[in-house]
Write a protein that holds these residues in place. Structure first.
Motif, PDB file in Angstrom:
ATOM      1  N   TYR A 158       0.705  -1.106   0.128  1.00  0.00           N
ATOM      2  CA  TYR A 158       0.122  -0.170   0.266  1.00  0.00           C
ATOM      3  C   TYR A 158       1.110   1.179   0.102  1.00  0.00           C
ATOM      4  O   TYR A 158       2.066   1.701   0.932  1.00  0.00           O
ATOM      5  CB  TYR A 158      -1.100  -0.232   1.233  1.00  0.00           C
ATOM      6  N   ILE A 164      -2.712   3.818  -3.825  1.00  0.00           N
ATOM      7  CA  ILE A 164      -2.570   2.250  -4.632  1.00  0.00           C
ATOM      8  C   ILE A 164      -2.036   1.752  -4.085  1.00  0.00           C
ATOM      9  O   ILE A 164      -1.252   1.451  -2.633  1.00  0.00           O
ATOM     10  CB  ILE A 164      -1.152   2.671  -5.539  1.00  0.00           C
ATOM     11  N   ASN A 166      -1.589  -2.664  -4.160  1.00  0.00           N
ATOM     12  CA  ASN A 166      -1.431  -3.937  -4.823  1.00  0.00           C
ATOM     13  C   ASN A 166      -0.544  -5.351  -4.401  1.00  0.00           C
ATOM     14  O   ASN A 166      -0.330  -5.560  -3.151  1.00  0.00           O
ATOM     15  CB  ASN A 166      -0.208  -3.782  -6.256  1.00  0.00           C
ATOM     16  N   THR A 167      -0.454  -5.871  -5.798  1.00  0.00           N
ATOM     17  CA  THR A 167       0.067  -7.713  -5.174  1.00  0.00           C
ATOM     18  C   THR A 167       0.683  -7.616  -5.521  1.00  0.00           C
ATOM     19  O   THR A 167       0.688  -7.332  -7.395  1.00  0.00           O
ATOM     20  CB  THR A 167      -0.974  -8.401  -4.589  1.00  0.00           C
ATOM     21  N   VAL A 168       2.160  -8.186  -5.452  1.00  0.00           N
ATOM     22  CA  VAL A 168       3.306  -8.752  -6.103  1.00  0.00           C
ATOM     23  C   VAL A 168       3.298 -10.157  -6.082  1.00  0.00           C
ATOM     24  O   VAL A 168       4.171 -10.185  -4.931  1.00  0.00           O
ATOM     25  CB  VAL A 168       4.739  -7.794  -6.322  1.00  0.00           C
ATOM     26  N   THR A 187       5.831   3.276   0.933  1.00  0.00           N
ATOM     27  CA  THR A 187       5.425   1.709   1.008  1.00  0.00           C
ATOM     28  C   THR A 187       5.255   1.159   2.209  1.00  0.00           C
ATOM     29  O   THR A 187       6.019   0.843   2.533  1.00  0.00           O
ATOM     30  CB  THR A 187       5.776   1.193   0.236  1.00  0.00           C
TER      31      THR A 187
END
Length: 229
Positions: A158, A164, A166-168, A187
Motif C-alpha cells: 500500500y 495505490i 497492489n499485490t506482487v 510503501t
C-alpha cells in the motif's frame, strides 16, 4: 409512459453505478486493513525481520571460493579454468568443483561474468579486477544459507502517497531482493500468508504470521554448515 420507463432505467443505472463505487471502496478498505500500519503483520523497513529476509534472498557466492576467492559473488556458468598449467576444465555445474583441490593452481580464463550478493551481474576481465572484488567481501557475509523461501508467494503493498494497493507475486530470490531494495518509506508491505520455508535438511515449515516467521528464521538460520571463509 415512455418517459417514465426512461426515468426508471436512468435511476437503475445510477443506483448500479453507485453500488459499484461503494463496492470498490469497500474492497479497497478491506485490502488496506490487511496492511494497515497499526497491525503487526506489516514488515517495517530496517526491522529485524526485514534484515533476516534480506539475508535469505542474498545471493550465496561461497560455493566457488576455491576458484574465485570471494564469498560475496560467484562466477556464472559456464567458464573455463586451467588447472596446474595443464588441464583445461570447463566449469558448468556446481559438481565440477569436486574435481578441484586446495593444492591445485587454478588460472581463470577471462573474461568472466560474476553475480554479486545483490544479484547484479558484472563482467570481470582480469585477475586484478577479481582480486579487488574479493578484497571487498566480508569474512562472514550476511546471507542465510540454511533457509530458503518456497516460491511462489505474494506481497501486499500500500503506497500512502498515492493510495495505490497492489499485490506482487515473487518467484525467485533475486526478485524478492530487488523488491525489498526498491521499497521506500511511503510503501507498506505485508506477506500474503501462508508462507513455506525450506530447510537445509529438505524439510519444510509453514508459517502464518510475522512473529512465527521471525521465530523460525532465528531458530534455523545457523542450523547448517555454511561455506563462508
Amino acid at each position: 409512459m415512455k418517459k417514465s420507463i426512461m426515468k426508471k432505467t436512468r435511476n437503475c443505472t445510477i443506483i448500479l453505478l453507485f453500488s459499484f463505487v461503494l463496492l470498490t471502496i469497500s474492497c479497497q478498505e478491506e485490502e488496506r486493513e490487511l496492511i494497515d500500519p497499526t497491525l503487526d503483520n506489516t514488515i517495517p523497513q530496517g526491522s529485524q525481520l526485514a534484515q533476516l529476509m534480506r539475508g535469505i534472498v542474498t545471493h550465496d557466492g561461497s560455493f566457488d571460493d576455491l576458484v574465485d576467492g570471494g564469498n560475496c559473488y560467484s562466477i556464472n556458468f559456464p567458464y573455463t579454468i586451467l588447472r596446474n598449467g595443464i588441464d583445461e576444465i570447463v566449469i558448468d555445474q556446481i559438481s565440477d568443483y569436486d574435481l578441484l583441490s586446495e593444492s591445485d593452481i587454478i588460472q581463470i580464463q577471462f573474461p568472466i561474468t560474476i553475480t554479486k550478493d545483490d544479484h547484479i551481474e558484472e563482467m570481470i576481465e582480469s585477475d586484478s579486477e577479481l582480486e579487488v572484488l574479493a578484497n571487498s567481501c566480508e569474512l562472514q557475509d550476511e546471507d542465510i544459507e540454511c533457509i530458503d523461501f518456497v516460491y511462489p508467494f505474494r506481497f501486499a503493498t500500500y503506497n500512502s502517497s498515492n493510495n495505490i494497493i497492489n499485490t506482487v507475486e515473487v518467484i525467485h530470490d533475486a526478485q524478492v531482493y530487488g523488491f525489498m531494495d526498491d521499497l521506500d518509506e511511503t510503501t507498506l508491505v505485508a506477506i500474503n500468508y501462508p508462507l513455506r520455508l525450506l530447510l537445509s535438511d529438505g524439510t519444510s515449515i509453514e508459517v502464518t504470521h510475522n512473529n512465527e516467521l521471525l521465530s523460525e528464521i532465528l531458530t534455523f538460520e545457523t542450523s547448517c554448515d555454511e561455506n563462508d571463509g
